[in-house]
Design an enzyme around this catalytic site. Sequence first.
Site, PDB file in Angstrom:
ATOM      1  CB  SER A 104      -0.900   0.003   1.238  1.00  0.00           C
ATOM      2  OG  SER A 104      -1.684   1.163   1.272  1.00  0.00           O
ATOM      3  CB  SER A 107      -1.779   8.150  -2.838  1.00  0.00           C
ATOM      4  OG  SER A 107      -1.570   7.061  -3.709  1.00  0.00           O
ATOM      5  CB  CYS A 108      -4.263   3.924  -2.745  1.00  0.00           C
ATOM      6  SG  CYS A 108      -5.594   2.749  -3.005  1.00  0.00           S
ATOM      7  N   GLY A 109      -5.269   3.525   0.571  1.00  0.00           N
ATOM      8  CA  GLY A 109      -5.343   2.535   1.626  1.00  0.00           C
ATOM      9  C   GLY A 109      -6.072   1.275   1.226  1.00  0.00           C
TER      10      GLY A 109
END
Length: 264
Positions: A104, A107-109
């Site tokens: 991960s 910027s993106c979980g």
Amino acid sequence: MTIARAQAIKILRPDSITAGERAIAVEVPVAIEIDGLGYAVMMMTPADLAEFTTGFLLTERLADSADDVRDIDIFEAEAGWIVRVGLSDRCKGRIHDRVRHRTSDTSCGLCGISGLEQLRKPVPSTPPRPDAPVEALFAALSGLRAHQPLNSATGAIHAAAACDRNGRITAAFEDVGRHNALDKLVGGLAIARQPVDGFILVTSRISFEMVDKALIARAPMLVGISAPTSLAIDHAHAHGLTLLALARSDAILVVNDPWAVFSD
């Protein structure tokens, strides 16, 4: 743990080029191993890793409380950091249901989840009614910079802060990743058994997962310095979370107000 390093730079101006030095935020991979299974690799600031791990397991729904998080072992490896952690007996089965190997980024979980059905994670309860006055929101905004030493040095760091009803910041954590900063806050509050009695303030845009983590923390209100996404608004609306965005020193946008706290 090293969280910033000195970097030689050149400074360009209209009439000159000069040499200089700047503090740079350290970003490293941190591997999370749960009960012997690799679960995630997070790109993050290598600080407050026990708080992060606790918050991460809570917001992933792998643990229900800080008491379910056992034997956190943190050590540095050649390529980054490794956190090994165990779950209480009542939570052990969840890891086998939800194991995913993912990397991960900051910027993106949700990168790497195996299916859209994993978005439908249960929310334990409706957030309480917020009772922080408008003045408290602006007080927290004005005081936040004092709780961002790493960002002051590097300019590359997000923060998540818990604020009381008067706008006093009672806990704050920093990270290169906005999700990570909020997980650190959720974990730190859980370990200290400290409820959010005012609101959570974040220095980033408000995405679905930021709302979801605030719901797990049972925050009465989530306030973001940047804008929300449509899915974040829908998630807040569905679960009764008061949501404020684009918080500035002169104005704050009320996006979701289920308790009509900010009615004229």
